[in-house]
Design a protein around this motif. Structure first.
Motif, PDB file in Angstrom:
ATOM      1  N   SER A 214     -15.739 -12.781   6.417  1.00  0.00           N
ATOM      2  CA  SER A 214     -16.029 -12.018   5.201  1.00  0.00           C
ATOM      3  C   SER A 214     -14.802 -11.871   4.305  1.00  0.00           C
ATOM      4  CB  SER A 214     -16.560 -10.621   5.568  1.00  0.00           C
ATOM      5  OG  SER A 214     -15.606  -9.910   6.354  1.00  0.00           O
ATOM      6  N   LEU A 215     -13.619 -12.094   4.856  1.00  0.00           N
ATOM      7  CA  LEU A 215     -12.373 -11.945   4.103  1.00  0.00           C
ATOM      8  C   LEU A 215     -11.433 -13.090   4.434  1.00  0.00           C
ATOM      9  CD1 LEU A 215     -11.738  -8.158   4.914  1.00  0.00           C
ATOM     10  CD2 LEU A 215     -12.407  -9.061   2.665  1.00  0.00           C
ATOM     11  N   THR A 216     -10.470 -13.309   3.560  1.00  0.00           N
ATOM     12  CA  THR A 216      -9.450 -14.315   3.838  1.00  0.00           C
ATOM     13  C   THR A 216      -8.272 -13.734   4.596  1.00  0.00           C
ATOM     14  OG1 THR A 216      -8.426 -13.919   1.675  1.00  0.00           O
ATOM     15  CG2 THR A 216     -10.087 -15.689   1.822  1.00  0.00           C
ATOM     16  N   HIS A 217      -8.194 -12.392   4.668  1.00  0.00           N
ATOM     17  CA  HIS A 217      -7.115 -11.740   5.408  1.00  0.00           C
ATOM     18  C   HIS A 217      -7.540 -10.296   5.691  1.00  0.00           C
ATOM     19  CE1 HIS A 217      -5.922  -9.517   1.777  1.00  0.00           C
ATOM     20  NE2 HIS A 217      -6.091 -10.668   1.124  1.00  0.00           N
ATOM     21  N   PRO A 218      -6.917  -9.629   6.674  1.00  0.00           N
ATOM     22  CA  PRO A 218      -7.274  -8.248   6.977  1.00  0.00           C
ATOM     23  C   PRO A 218      -6.914  -7.315   5.816  1.00  0.00           C
ATOM     24  CG  PRO A 218      -5.961  -9.232   8.748  1.00  0.00           C
ATOM     25  CD  PRO A 218      -5.872 -10.159   7.579  1.00  0.00           C
ATOM     26  N   VAL A 219      -7.722  -6.265   5.644  1.00  0.00           N
ATOM     27  CA  VAL A 219      -7.432  -5.226   4.643  1.00  0.00           C
ATOM     28  C   VAL A 219      -7.643  -3.857   5.269  1.00  0.00           C
ATOM     29  CG1 VAL A 219      -8.011  -6.692   2.664  1.00  0.00           C
ATOM     30  CG2 VAL A 219      -9.799  -5.295   3.731  1.00  0.00           C
ATOM     31  N   HIS A 220      -7.115  -2.810   4.615  1.00  0.00           N
ATOM     32  CA  HIS A 220      -7.180  -1.440   5.125  1.00  0.00           C
ATOM     33  C   HIS A 220      -8.624  -0.933   5.073  1.00  0.00           C
ATOM     34  CE1 HIS A 220      -6.402   2.862   5.498  1.00  0.00           C
ATOM     35  NE2 HIS A 220      -5.156   2.558   5.908  1.00  0.00           N
ATOM     36  N   SER A 221      -9.088  -0.363   6.215  1.00  0.00           N
ATOM     37  CA  SER A 221     -10.478   0.083   6.273  1.00  0.00           C
ATOM     38  C   SER A 221     -10.735   1.305   5.410  1.00  0.00           C
ATOM     39  CB  SER A 221     -10.867   0.386   7.728  1.00  0.00           C
ATOM     40  OG  SER A 221     -10.071   1.431   8.260  1.00  0.00           O
ATOM     41  N   GLY A 222      -9.708   2.115   5.181  1.00  0.00           N
ATOM     42  CA  GLY A 222      -9.897   3.278   4.318  1.00  0.00           C
ATOM     43  C   GLY A 222      -9.966   2.894   2.858  1.00  0.00           C
ATOM     44  N   GLN A 223      -9.238   1.858   2.480  1.00  0.00           N
ATOM     45  CA  GLN A 223      -9.183   1.456   1.077  1.00  0.00           C
ATOM     46  C   GLN A 223     -10.387   0.617   0.667  1.00  0.00           C
ATOM     47  OE1 GLN A 223      -5.548  -0.570   0.141  1.00  0.00           O
ATOM     48  NE2 GLN A 223      -5.961  -0.654  -2.070  1.00  0.00           N
ATOM     49  N   TYR A 224     -10.874  -0.241   1.607  1.00  0.00           N
ATOM     50  CA  TYR A 224     -11.941  -1.187   1.222  1.00  0.00           C
ATOM     51  C   TYR A 224     -13.238  -1.008   2.022  1.00  0.00           C
ATOM     52  CZ  TYR A 224      -8.374  -3.726  -1.381  1.00  0.00           C
ATOM     53  OH  TYR A 224      -7.385  -4.073  -2.286  1.00  0.00           O
ATOM     54  N   GLY A 225     -13.221  -0.138   3.034  1.00  0.00           N
ATOM     55  CA  GLY A 225     -14.424   0.038   3.840  1.00  0.00           C
ATOM     56  C   GLY A 225     -15.569   0.629   3.055  1.00  0.00           C
ATOM     57  N   GLY A 226     -16.768   0.164   3.333  1.00  0.00           N
ATOM     58  CA  GLY A 226     -17.988   0.592   2.632  1.00  0.00           C
ATOM     59  C   GLY A 226     -18.688  -0.618   2.073  1.00  0.00           C
ATOM     60  N   PRO A 227     -18.219  -1.133   0.937  1.00  0.00           N
ATOM     61  CA  PRO A 227     -18.846  -2.325   0.394  1.00  0.00           C
ATOM     62  C   PRO A 227     -18.506  -3.588   1.188  1.00  0.00           C
ATOM     63  CG  PRO A 227     -17.000  -1.663  -0.981  1.00  0.00           C
ATOM     64  CD  PRO A 227     -17.205  -0.568   0.012  1.00  0.00           C
ATOM     65  N   ILE A 228     -17.389  -3.550   1.923  1.00  0.00           N
ATOM     66  CA  ILE A 228     -16.991  -4.718   2.713  1.00  0.00           C
ATOM     67  C   ILE A 228     -17.144  -4.380   4.193  1.00  0.00           C
ATOM     68  CG2 ILE A 228     -15.155  -6.334   3.268  1.00  0.00           C
ATOM     69  CD1 ILE A 228     -13.934  -5.747   0.529  1.00  0.00           C
ATOM     70  N   LEU A 229     -18.038  -5.084   4.861  1.00  0.00           N
ATOM     71  CA  LEU A 229     -18.254  -4.881   6.290  1.00  0.00           C
ATOM     72  C   LEU A 229     -17.296  -5.761   7.085  1.00  0.00           C
ATOM     73  CD1 LEU A 229     -22.164  -4.822   6.470  1.00  0.00           C
ATOM     74  CD2 LEU A 229     -20.578  -2.886   6.319  1.00  0.00           C
ATOM     75  N   ASP A 230     -16.849  -5.231   8.213  1.00  0.00           N
ATOM     76  CA  ASP A 230     -15.959  -6.038   9.055  1.00  0.00           C
ATOM     77  C   ASP A 230     -16.740  -7.175   9.707  1.00  0.00           C
ATOM     78  OD1 ASP A 230     -16.530  -5.240  12.154  1.00  0.00           O
ATOM     79  OD2 ASP A 230     -16.936  -3.568  10.792  1.00  0.00           O
ATOM     80  N   SER A 231     -16.028  -8.222  10.069  1.00  0.00           N
ATOM     81  CA  SER A 231     -16.679  -9.424  10.598  1.00  0.00           C
ATOM     82  C   SER A 231     -17.347  -9.176  11.946  1.00  0.00           C
ATOM     83  CB  SER A 231     -15.662 -10.562  10.713  1.00  0.00           C
ATOM     84  OG  SER A 231     -14.599 -10.204  11.573  1.00  0.00           O
ATOM     85  N   ASN A 232     -16.839  -8.208  12.730  1.00  0.00           N
ATOM     86  CA  ASN A 232     -17.492  -7.905  13.996  1.00  0.00           C
ATOM     87  C   ASN A 232     -18.897  -7.344  13.772  1.00  0.00           C
ATOM     88  OD1 ASN A 232     -15.182  -8.623  15.443  1.00  0.00           O
ATOM     89  ND2 ASN A 232     -14.316  -6.572  15.266  1.00  0.00           N
TER      90      ASN A 232
END
Length: 455
Positions: A214-232
Motif C-alpha cells: 500500500s506504500l512505498t515506505h513506512p510512515v507514522h501511524s498517528g500522522q497517516y493512519g485512517g485513510p491508509i491501512l497497513d499492509s498486514n
C-alpha cells in the motif's frame, strides 16, 4: 505350485511374526533420517539392511544410488525382483526406508530408536512410517514362499520424507524395474487397528507467494493512519475474501470432489477434534461431510506470514506484507488450473486498490483409485478375509506426489494404496508406533491379495 488356504497363510504369518518384529526393531535402530543427508552412510546402511532382508524372502535385491535432476548424487534406493513365470501378472511393491527426524527426544516416552513394546503397540521412529510397510512386504513374501504365483518387483525408496526429488529421474532410467500390472504402495493406513482400509484418494497440492503493498515506505501511524491501512490488515482482508460465511473456499475455478467410491462412514468429529487438539468452542469450518472436507474438497492454509514481531514493534504503518498460501486440491483437478484460479482471484480482489503480486510455487497432482478395478475388488476381499470385518475405505487429505507420477508413467497399472498406520500411529510425531494386531493382519492381507492377483 502349492496353493495355500487362508488358514495356511494365517498360520505361516503367526509362526514368522517374531522374526518380522526383529526385522522391524533392527530397522528402527538404524535411525535412517534422510533429513540428515540422503547420500549419507547411515542411509546406505539402511538400504543395505533392507536389501539383505528382501533377499531372505526370495527377492534378488540390490542397492542403487539415484541421481537428482541436476545430475548430483541422490538417495540410496533398493530395487529387486523375483520372476516366477514370464506370463504371470507382475506386482510392484513400494515402501520407503527413510524416516522423519526426532527434534526433541524428551517429547518421547521411550527411546525413539529402540523398539519398545507397550501393550499391543511397538514404539519407535519409523515403526509405522514406513518400516511397517517394509515389514508387510517381507512378511507377505515369506508367508507365500513357493506358493507365490505373481512376479514381484520391489522399490524401497530412500528419500520419501524429503520430497522424492530424484524419484522421477530414477524411474525414467529404470523403467523395466518398475513396469508392472499392479502397484501396491504400503505407505498409508487403516480406519483403525482392527478395521482395514484402502486409501481411495489423495489431494494434490499447489501454492502461491503473495505480496500486498500500500506504500512505498513506512510512515507514522498517528500522522497517516485512517485513510491508509497497513499492509498486514490489507493482507488479512484479502485472505478472508477467499472464504464464504460457512468457511468453504469460495474461489471460482477451484474444484471440489466427493469421496471416491462413495462414503461408507463419515469421519468422527470428536476424534478429529481430539487428535488435532482443537480448542473448545471452535466450530469446524465448511459444509458437507467431514470426510469430504478432509479428503476431497480443497483446503487453503496460510503457512507463512512476514510481519514485524510484537516485541520491538512501534507506531508505523507497514507498507508491504508477504505471505505464502498452501492449497490442497481436489484429487481430480490439475494443480496448475487451481493455482491459476487462485492467483486470478487474489489479483482481482486487491483491497482498496492495493498492489497485489502473486508468485506461483510448486505443483503436485492428486490421485484417485479406480473403485471398479479388479485389483481393488481383490484387495477388499483380502481385507475381509484377513481382518474378519468389512473394510471402511478412506481418502487422505495429504499428498503423495509420486503416486500420480507412477500412474502417469505406467497408465495401464492398477495402483492400490495400503499401509501400516492407524489413527494412533503418530507418524511424524513423538511416540510413533504400530499396532501389532494391525501389522499381523496387514501381512495376512497382502499375502492373500498377492495370491488372488496370481489367479
Amino acid at each position: 505350485m502349492t496353493v495355500l488356504s487362508v488358514d495356511d497363510i494365517r498360520s505361516r504369518v503367526d509362526a514368522d511374526f517374531d522374526r518380522i518384529l526383529d526385522v522391524l526393531s533392527k530397522k528402527i535402530a538404524l535411525a535412517s533420517i534422510s533429513a540428515h543427508g540422503i547420500t549419507g552412510e547411515h542411509m546406505k546402511r539402511s538400504a543395505e539392511f533392507v536389501a539383505a532382508e528382501l533377499a531372505k524372502v526370495g527377492i534378488d535385491a540390490q542397492v542403487v544410488q539415484s541421481h537428482n535432476p541436476d545430475g548430483t548424487p541422490g538417495a540410496w534406493e533398493v530395487i529387486g525382483s523375483h520372476i516366477v513365470d514370464p506370463n504371470a501378472p507382475t506386482v510392484l511393491l513400494y515402501a520407503h526406508h527413510d524416516v522423519q527426524p526426532v527434534p526433541d527426544k524428551a517429547a518421547w516416552d521411550t527411546d525413539p530408536f529402540v523398539a519398545t513394546t507397550i501393550g499391543d503397540r511397538l514404539y519407535g521412529r519409523g515403526s509405522a512410517d514406513d518400516g511397517g510397510g517394509i515389514a508387510i512386504h517381507c512378511g507377505a513374501l515369506h508367508a507365500l514362499g513357493d506358493a507365490l504365483s505373481v512376479n514381484i518387483k520391489v522399490f524401497i525408496e530412500g528419500e520419501e520424507e524429503m520430497g522424492s526429488a530424484s524419484f522421477i529421474p530414477f524411474i525414467e532410467s529404470h523403467r523395466d524395474d518398475f513396469d508392472s500390472d499392479v502397484i501396491i504402495v504400503a505407505d498409508s493406513g487403516n480406519w483403525s487397528a482392527q478395521i482395514p482400509s484402502l486409501t481411495t484418494s489423495l489431494r494434490g497440492n499447489t501454492g502461491v507467494d503473495v505480496t500486498v503493498r500500500s506504500l512505498t515506505h513506512p510512515v507514522h501511524s498517528g500522522q497517516y493512519g485512517g485513510p491508509i491501512l497497513d499492509s498486514n490488515t490489507l493482507a488479512a482482508m484479502l485472505i478472508s475474501s477467499l472464504y464464504d460465511e460457512n468457511g468453504d473456499l469460495a474461489v471460482p475455478g477451484i474444484a471440489a470432489d466427493e469421496p471416491v467410491g462413495g462414503l461408507q462412514q463419515d469421519v468422527d468429529e470428536a476424534g478429529v477434534r481430539a487428535d488435532a487438539g482443537v480448542v473448545d468452542g471452535y466450530e469446524l469450518a465448511g459444509t458437507g461431510s467431514l470426510a469430504a472436507r478432509l479428503w476431497t474438497k480443497p483446503s487453503l492454509t496460510v503457512i507463512g506470514f512476514d510481519a514485524h514481531p510484537v516485541d520491538g514493534s512501534f507506531n508505523v504503518i507497514s507498507p508491504e506484507t508477504r505471505f505464502r498460501l498452501s492449497l490442497r486440491t481436489a484429487p481430480s483437478q490439475r494443480p496448475e488450473e487451481a493455482q491459476a484460479a487462485l492467483a486470478d482471484f487474489l489479483r482481482a480482489r486487491a483491497p482498496f486498490g492495493a498492489e497485489v503480486e502473486v508468485e506461483p510455487t510448486d505443483n503436485g497432482m492428486g490421485w484417485a483409485m479406480d473403485p471398479n478395478a479388479e485389483a481393488t475388488r481383490d484387495a477388499l476381499e483380502a481385507m475381509r478375509e484377513a481382518f474378519g470385518v468389512e473394510p471402511i475405505n478412506q481418502g487422505q487429505g495429504g499428498s503423495i506426489p509420486f503416486i500420480p507420477e507412477l500412474q502417469r508413467i505406467f497408465p495401464s497399472a492398477q495402483v492400490l494404496v495400503t499401509g501400516p498406520e492407524d489413527p494412533k500411529a503418530n507418524a511424524h510425531s513423538p511416540n510413533e508406533s504400530i499396532s501389532l494386531y494391525g501389522l499381523k493382519h496387514n501381512i495376512i492381507t497382502e499375502a492373500l491379495l498377492l495370491a488372488k492377483l496370481g489367479k
